[in-house]
Each structure stands twice: as C-alpha cells, then as structure tokens.
Design a protein around this motif. Sequence first.
Motif, PDB file in Angstrom:
ATOM      1  N   ILE A  49      13.007 -31.114  22.369  1.00 54.40           N
ATOM      2  CA  ILE A  49      12.814 -29.367  21.883  1.00 54.40           C
ATOM      3  C   ILE A  49      13.895 -29.494  20.643  1.00 54.40           C
ATOM      4  CG2 ILE A  49      13.258 -27.017  22.081  1.00 54.40           C
ATOM      5  CD1 ILE A  49      12.807 -27.601  25.199  1.00 54.40           C
ATOM      6  N   LEU A  50      13.357 -29.244  19.504  1.00 55.36           N
ATOM      7  CA  LEU A  50      14.248 -28.939  18.118  1.00 55.36           C
ATOM      8  C   LEU A  50      14.762 -27.353  18.349  1.00 55.36           C
ATOM      9  CD1 LEU A  50      12.042 -30.718  15.629  1.00 55.36           C
ATOM     10  CD2 LEU A  50      14.046 -31.365  16.923  1.00 55.36           C
ATOM     11  N   GLN A  51      16.051 -27.101  18.505  1.00 56.63           N
ATOM     12  CA  GLN A  51      16.198 -25.577  18.683  1.00 56.63           C
ATOM     13  C   GLN A  51      16.122 -24.939  17.506  1.00 56.63           C
ATOM     14  OE1 GLN A  51      17.553 -24.278  21.775  1.00 56.63           O
ATOM     15  NE2 GLN A  51      16.862 -26.275  22.620  1.00 56.63           N
ATOM     16  N   LYS A  52      15.909 -23.499  17.460  1.00 54.94           N
ATOM     17  CA  LYS A  52      15.901 -22.657  16.315  1.00 54.94           C
ATOM     18  C   LYS A  52      15.350 -23.462  15.111  1.00 54.94           C
ATOM     19  CE  LYS A  52      19.160 -19.949  18.407  1.00 54.94           C
ATOM     20  NZ  LYS A  52      19.804 -18.245  18.102  1.00 54.94           N
ATOM     21  N   ASP A  53      14.270 -24.179  15.133  1.00 56.08           N
ATOM     22  CA  ASP A  53      13.586 -25.103  14.132  1.00 56.08           C
ATOM     23  C   ASP A  53      12.872 -24.120  13.050  1.00 56.08           C
ATOM     24  OD1 ASP A  53      13.078 -27.810  13.257  1.00 56.08           O
ATOM     25  OD2 ASP A  53      11.151 -27.357  14.025  1.00 56.08           O
TER      26      ASP A  53
ATOM     27  N   ASN B 276      13.348 -14.006  13.045  1.00 52.51           N
ATOM     28  CA  ASN B 276      13.692 -14.849  14.114  1.00 52.51           C
ATOM     29  C   ASN B 276      13.278 -16.440  14.159  1.00 52.51           C
ATOM     30  OD1 ASN B 276      14.585 -12.626  15.743  1.00 52.51           O
ATOM     31  ND2 ASN B 276      12.536 -11.894  16.144  1.00 52.51           N
ATOM     32  N   TYR B 277      14.243 -17.286  14.620  1.00 51.48           N
ATOM     33  CA  TYR B 277      14.021 -18.581  14.887  1.00 51.48           C
ATOM     34  C   TYR B 277      13.286 -18.908  16.044  1.00 51.48           C
ATOM     35  CZ  TYR B 277      17.335 -18.809  10.735  1.00 51.48           C
ATOM     36  OH  TYR B 277      18.051 -18.513   9.606  1.00 51.48           O
ATOM     37  N   TYR B 278      12.612 -19.857  16.031  1.00 48.91           N
ATOM     38  CA  TYR B 278      11.617 -20.348  17.078  1.00 48.91           C
ATOM     39  C   TYR B 278      11.993 -21.976  17.335  1.00 48.91           C
ATOM     40  CZ  TYR B 278       9.751 -15.896  17.325  1.00 48.91           C
ATOM     41  OH  TYR B 278       9.724 -14.426  17.219  1.00 48.91           O
ATOM     42  N   ASN B 279      11.905 -22.478  18.436  1.00 42.20           N
ATOM     43  CA  ASN B 279      12.126 -23.843  18.881  1.00 42.20           C
ATOM     44  C   ASN B 279      10.778 -24.462  18.795  1.00 42.20           C
ATOM     45  OD1 ASN B 279      14.479 -23.094  19.918  1.00 42.20           O
ATOM     46  ND2 ASN B 279      13.845 -22.857  22.120  1.00 42.20           N
ATOM     47  N   THR B 280      10.728 -25.594  18.269  1.00 39.02           N
ATOM     48  CA  THR B 280       9.705 -26.775  18.064  1.00 39.02           C
ATOM     49  C   THR B 280       9.632 -27.441  19.076  1.00 39.02           C
ATOM     50  OG1 THR B 280       9.469 -26.509  15.484  1.00 39.02           O
ATOM     51  CG2 THR B 280       8.407 -28.515  16.592  1.00 39.02           C
ATOM     52  N   LEU B 281       8.671 -27.843  20.049  1.00 40.65           N
ATOM     53  CA  LEU B 281       8.482 -28.619  20.913  1.00 40.65           C
ATOM     54  C   LEU B 281       7.948 -29.972  20.545  1.00 40.65           C
ATOM     55  CD1 LEU B 281       6.775 -26.675  23.766  1.00 40.65           C
ATOM     56  CD2 LEU B 281       9.134 -26.738  23.212  1.00 40.65           C
TER      57      LEU B 281
ATOM     58  N   ILE C 291      -3.910 -47.786  19.998  1.00 38.83           N
ATOM     59  CA  ILE C 291      -2.726 -47.074  19.704  1.00 38.83           C
ATOM     60  C   ILE C 291      -1.987 -46.649  20.981  1.00 38.83           C
ATOM     61  CG2 ILE C 291      -1.999 -44.569  18.788  1.00 38.83           C
ATOM     62  CD1 ILE C 291      -3.392 -46.810  16.738  1.00 38.83           C
ATOM     63  N   LYS C 292      -0.797 -46.885  21.132  1.00 36.10           N
ATOM     64  CA  LYS C 292      -0.069 -46.930  22.430  1.00 36.10           C
ATOM     65  C   LYS C 292       0.384 -45.348  22.731  1.00 36.10           C
ATOM     66  CE  LYS C 292      -0.690 -51.069  23.821  1.00 36.10           C
ATOM     67  NZ  LYS C 292      -1.880 -51.017  24.621  1.00 36.10           N
ATOM     68  N   LYS C 293       0.572 -44.609  21.401  1.00 32.22           N
ATOM     69  CA  LYS C 293       1.519 -43.333  21.684  1.00 32.22           C
ATOM     70  C   LYS C 293       0.781 -42.327  20.458  1.00 32.22           C
ATOM     71  CE  LYS C 293       5.780 -41.016  21.988  1.00 32.22           C
ATOM     72  NZ  LYS C 293       7.185 -41.052  22.336  1.00 32.22           N
ATOM     73  N   ILE C 294       0.608 -41.168  20.907  1.00 31.68           N
ATOM     74  CA  ILE C 294       0.202 -39.996  19.937  1.00 31.68           C
ATOM     75  C   ILE C 294       1.219 -38.999  20.203  1.00 31.68           C
ATOM     76  CG2 ILE C 294      -1.532 -38.331  19.402  1.00 31.68           C
ATOM     77  CD1 ILE C 294      -3.734 -39.832  20.729  1.00 31.68           C
ATOM     78  N   THR C 295       2.089 -38.586  18.962  1.00 31.39           N
ATOM     79  CA  THR C 295       3.012 -37.648  18.872  1.00 31.39           C
ATOM     80  C   THR C 295       2.465 -36.169  18.364  1.00 31.39           C
ATOM     81  OG1 THR C 295       4.081 -38.280  16.974  1.00 31.39           O
ATOM     82  CG2 THR C 295       4.751 -39.291  18.980  1.00 31.39           C
ATOM     83  N   LEU C 296       3.206 -35.038  18.514  1.00 28.32           N
ATOM     84  CA  LEU C 296       2.809 -34.063  17.708  1.00 28.32           C
ATOM     85  C   LEU C 296       3.872 -33.113  17.791  1.00 28.32           C
ATOM     86  CD1 LEU C 296       2.028 -31.562  19.968  1.00 28.32           C
ATOM     87  CD2 LEU C 296      -0.079 -32.907  20.284  1.00 28.32           C
ATOM     88  N   ASN C 297       4.059 -32.015  16.994  1.00 28.94           N
ATOM     89  CA  ASN C 297       4.941 -30.849  16.954  1.00 28.94           C
ATOM     90  C   ASN C 297       4.156 -29.695  16.959  1.00 28.94           C
ATOM     91  OD1 ASN C 297       6.877 -32.985  16.388  1.00 28.94           O
ATOM     92  ND2 ASN C 297       7.073 -32.434  14.232  1.00 28.94           N
TER      93      ASN C 297
END
Length: 182
Positions: free
Chosen positions: A158-162, A169-174, A130-136
């Motif tokens: 970065i997903l702004q105000k996700d 409040n709204y928060y970002n998701t990395l 597996i060449k890549k692992i992603t996460l939020n």
Amino acid sequence: MIVHSKEYKVRNLHYKVRSAQSEDAQALSELRLQVDGETENLDRVKGEAYINGEGFKDIIKTDSESLNNIFLVAEVSGTLVGFSRCEGNTLKRSSHKVEFGVCVLMDYWGYGIGKNFLKECVSWADANNIKKITLNVLETNEKAINLYKKYGFKIEGILQKDKLLSDGNYYNTLLMGRLNQL
C-alpha cells in the motif's frame, strides 16, 4: 506482441478486443484524453502526460514487436472505446514480469470490457511464460479490486496517501500482483 481478435456481446453491445494497430494511434490519443477527464481512478488529470498520435504509433510499434508487451483495444462499430496494455522490460532481473493498465470510456463501463481485457492479458501472460503481472489501483476502486482478486491478484503493498483527488483528500494506492507458477 500481436494477438487474435475476439468478439463479445454483452446486453446488446457488440464489441471486439484486438491488438492495437498504427491506424488506431490518433483515436487512442483522443480516447486517453477523454478517459482521463472522466474518472479519478487513473493517475492523470485531463491533458497531463499527453501522448499525441505519433507517440501512440511508436508505442504500438514497440508493443507489436516485443515478446513481453501487449497492447489491446476495444472497438464498437469501428470506434475505440477502451484500451489495455501490459508492458514489460528487457532488464534481465525484471524480464519475467509485466505491468497491466486499463482504461475504458465511462459510457461503456458495465459491459465487461475491462474484465475481458484482463482475461486476455492474463491468458497471454500465462501462454508466454510471463511469471508475474503487477498493477496499481486506487483504494476506492472496489469494483476493480474485486475483479483483480477474482483473477488471482493479491495486494502486495500500500502506498499511503499516494493520490490527491479533487475532493482535497489523499488516498492510498494498492500495489497488486498475480504470480504464475514460478
């Protein structure tokens, strides 16, 4: 894919990390529901996108038979206290990557369960080409972000105000990713 179970002992807590089995399905449904109500670090509020025992049986079967999926559980004295999945897909252009997700009951935070899930998933991914692992991850979850960085993950976007949390409040998701040698 099925992996060998491993035993851990952290500050007098003994737990096992192993592949999920169909017999775990109902307990996983209840565990997910409870975790969703304990933290805002996940995408769902309690009861949203509910998966019943039969739904988990289907996921476990698919993940057990797939070469690019893995479904792990953490068990303490016969009780499930957390789970983690890496989910890939069969699309040719994306078949080299998987998405990592994890949840652990709040009473079991601080015992390295999330870290050991991550370590097992990274090891499995590296061993299975597996060449890549992603996460939020929610921007406020600094402990998780630091752990991911320790295991080679980098912030890719970065997903702004996700996410809208209970404080109004709204928060970002990395968006984070870890590359194996391509």
